[in-house]
Motif scaffolding. Structure first.
Motif, PDB file in Angstrom:
ATOM      1  N   PRO A 132       8.253  52.557  51.220  1.00  0.00           N
ATOM      2  CA  PRO A 132       8.112  53.022  49.835  1.00  0.00           C
ATOM      3  C   PRO A 132       6.671  53.330  49.436  1.00  0.00           C
ATOM      4  O   PRO A 132       6.421  54.289  48.690  1.00  0.00           O
ATOM      5  N   ASN A 133       5.712  52.530  49.937  1.00  0.00           N
ATOM      6  CA  ASN A 133       4.320  52.794  49.553  1.00  0.00           C
ATOM      7  C   ASN A 133       3.799  54.085  50.157  1.00  0.00           C
ATOM      8  O   ASN A 133       2.913  54.745  49.583  1.00  0.00           O
ATOM      9  N   ALA A 137       2.465  57.176  47.941  1.00  0.00           N
ATOM     10  CA  ALA A 137       1.137  57.723  48.202  1.00  0.00           C
ATOM     11  C   ALA A 137       1.185  59.245  48.318  1.00  0.00           C
ATOM     12  O   ALA A 137       0.339  59.954  47.764  1.00  0.00           O
ATOM     13  N   ALA A 138       2.177  59.749  49.045  1.00  0.00           N
ATOM     14  CA  ALA A 138       2.296  61.199  49.227  1.00  0.00           C
ATOM     15  C   ALA A 138       2.570  61.899  47.899  1.00  0.00           C
ATOM     16  O   ALA A 138       1.965  62.932  47.585  1.00  0.00           O
ATOM     17  N   GLN A 139       3.460  61.346  47.103  1.00  0.00           N
ATOM     18  CA  GLN A 139       3.813  61.980  45.841  1.00  0.00           C
ATOM     19  C   GLN A 139       2.640  61.956  44.859  1.00  0.00           C
ATOM     20  O   GLN A 139       2.393  62.922  44.137  1.00  0.00           O
ATOM     21  N   GLN A 140       1.900  60.859  44.856  1.00  0.00           N
ATOM     22  CA  GLN A 140       0.740  60.776  43.981  1.00  0.00           C
ATOM     23  C   GLN A 140      -0.374  61.712  44.438  1.00  0.00           C
ATOM     24  O   GLN A 140      -1.088  62.300  43.622  1.00  0.00           O
ATOM     25  N   LEU A 141      -0.531  61.861  45.744  1.00  0.00           N
ATOM     26  CA  LEU A 141      -1.532  62.793  46.271  1.00  0.00           C
ATOM     27  C   LEU A 141      -1.194  64.228  45.853  1.00  0.00           C
ATOM     28  O   LEU A 141      -2.081  65.004  45.470  1.00  0.00           O
ATOM     29  N   GLU A 176      13.918  62.635  53.597  1.00  0.00           N
ATOM     30  CA  GLU A 176      13.294  62.135  52.373  1.00  0.00           C
ATOM     31  C   GLU A 176      12.782  63.272  51.486  1.00  0.00           C
ATOM     32  O   GLU A 176      13.086  63.323  50.299  1.00  0.00           O
ATOM     33  N   ILE A 177      12.004  64.194  52.044  1.00  0.00           N
ATOM     34  CA  ILE A 177      11.333  65.190  51.198  1.00  0.00           C
ATOM     35  C   ILE A 177      12.315  66.182  50.575  1.00  0.00           C
ATOM     36  O   ILE A 177      12.001  66.799  49.556  1.00  0.00           O
ATOM     37  N   ARG A 178      13.508  66.301  51.172  1.00  0.00           N
ATOM     38  CA  ARG A 178      14.478  67.227  50.586  1.00  0.00           C
ATOM     39  C   ARG A 178      15.019  66.727  49.249  1.00  0.00           C
ATOM     40  O   ARG A 178      15.685  67.481  48.523  1.00  0.00           O
ATOM     41  N   GLY A 179      14.693  65.480  48.906  1.00  0.00           N
ATOM     42  CA  GLY A 179      15.064  64.960  47.600  1.00  0.00           C
ATOM     43  C   GLY A 179      13.937  65.057  46.581  1.00  0.00           C
ATOM     44  O   GLY A 179      14.127  64.671  45.418  1.00  0.00           O
ATOM     45  N   TRP A 180      12.758  65.580  46.980  1.00  0.00           N
ATOM     46  CA  TRP A 180      11.620  65.687  46.067  1.00  0.00           C
ATOM     47  C   TRP A 180      11.741  66.946  45.225  1.00  0.00           C
ATOM     48  O   TRP A 180      12.270  67.976  45.677  1.00  0.00           O
TER      49      TRP A 180
END
Length: 370
Positions: A132-133, A137-141, A176-180
């Motif tokens: 999760p961290n 981190a990726a989303q905040q970046l 994972e990223i396909r849900g962003w």
């Protein structure tokens, strides 16, 4: 009360910084080497591309430092790149690590490099699992990239496999990223995107390319196709007059083209590109067109020539930057391979070209070979 100036100074002197709550570890901190050179990356980019390194996973700062150093060494020493390929990397410890950083063009997704940032997770996520961290981190970046103006607010997020023939970024990241929110299943038309980039004042990788029509060049009488994925680039000088302004360089270009076509009987000016003392790159035969610059080597190399005689003239930093940026663009376009070999004309022909001053310079470049 602590003054605002003191607080700001305290933040600035820190070698790490907080980006939307994500801790960014600088290259100096993880023991990275300095880039041999850099090329600028534009602002308000439309794309972010997610990768995995496909190598070792790390879950402590010390482990991640070691993995990063290994990735950078491979990219620079084996692939001949000027730096680690990604803009940022994310470790299993949840830290974001600086790669090429902000506003520096990466080497992570072929022709997409000039208009995207590349973010890679350290590890192989066909079997490693995202924590999760790491996701946070990726989303905040990415949020920080928008706030900085590096990405447009409506940017599109792709996995590397969407823009290249690869399984990167690994199944677990892919799922994972396909849900962003910014991920898109709809692929942009590469030709249209590239055309849009080229239309922006011909600004490619920070190098301004002056088209033949702009400098008043004549049309070629015939053209032969130059293959892609070439193994060589050959550096020349024209051995004529030096020019330090665009107007003076245009005069020289027209004279050279007239000599090549009218006196030598060639179909066009001989070189693929030429670089003036003004720091501009001028289109000669251009991309994917066979040149006439190095007998027996034309079909397997691109030819880049500096306007002037560099037994006496001296290269400027702008010319050096332009040449390196152009070579990087040639790699991104697939005209030459990433591990291409760079030669001076004297290495492939009986000539003193490209002049002593260029010869001494290019022998320090990473792709030059003795």
């Amino acid at each position: 009360m602590v003054s605002k100036v003191a607080l700001l100074l305290a933040v600035l002197v820190c070698s790490q910084y907080l980006a939307q709550g994500v801790y960014v570890v600088s290259k100096a901190e993880w023991g990275g080497r300095r880039a041999s050179w850099t090329v600028g990356l534009g602002n308000y980019l439309s794309y972010a591309i997610i990768h995995h390194t496909a190598g070792s996973y790390c879950e402590t700062r010390a482990q991640c430092n070691a993995v990063l150093q290994g990735v950078q060494n491979y990219h620079m020493d084996s692939l001949g790149w000027p730096d680690i390929g990604y803009n940022f990397l994310i470790g299993g410890d949840g830290n974001v690590y600086e790669g090429r950083g902000w506003n520096n063009m990466g080497a992570h997704a072929a022709e997409w490099n000039p208009y995207s940032i590349g973010i890679s997770f350290l590890g192989n996520y066909n079997w490693d699992t995202l924590e999760p961290n790491m996701i946070s981190a990726a989303q905040q970046l990415l949020n920080d990239a928008v706030n900085r103006g590096q990405l447009s607010s409506g940017y599109i997020l792709y996995g590397h496999r969407q823009v290249s023939a690869t399984e990167c970024p690994g199944t677990h990241i892919w799922n994972e990223i396909r849900g962003w929110s910014h991920w898109s299943a709809t692929m942009a038309n590469k030709a249209l995107v590239l055309l849009a980039v080229l239309f922006c004042a011909q600004a490619v990788l920070g190098v301004t390319i002056i088209s033949k029509s702009e400098w008043g060049g004549r049309s070629a009488t015939s053209k032969s196709t130059l293959a892609s994925s070439l193994s060589y680039a050959v550096i020349h000088h024209t051995a004529g007059n030096y020019c330090s302004t665009k107007a003076a360089c245009i005069t020289q270009l027209k004279n050279i083209q007239a000599y090549h076509m009218d006196s030598l009987g060639w179909a066009d000016i001989g070189y693929n590109f030429l670089i003036g003392g003004d720091g501009n790159v001028y289109e000669g035969r251009g991309w994917n067109v066979l040149g006439a610059h190095a007998t027996n080597w034309n079909s397997k190399s691109i030819g880049i020539s500096f306007l002037g005689n560099y037994n006496t003239n001296t290269l400027t930093s702008g010319q050096i930057s332009a040449a390196k940026g152009l070579l990087s663009d040639a790699v991104s376009r697939g005209q030459i391979v990433s591990g291409y070999i760079l030669y001076g004309h004297r290495q492939v022909g009986s000539t003193e070209c490209p002049g002593t001053n260029i010869w001494n310079e290019i022998r320090t470049w990473s792709n030059w070979k003795a």
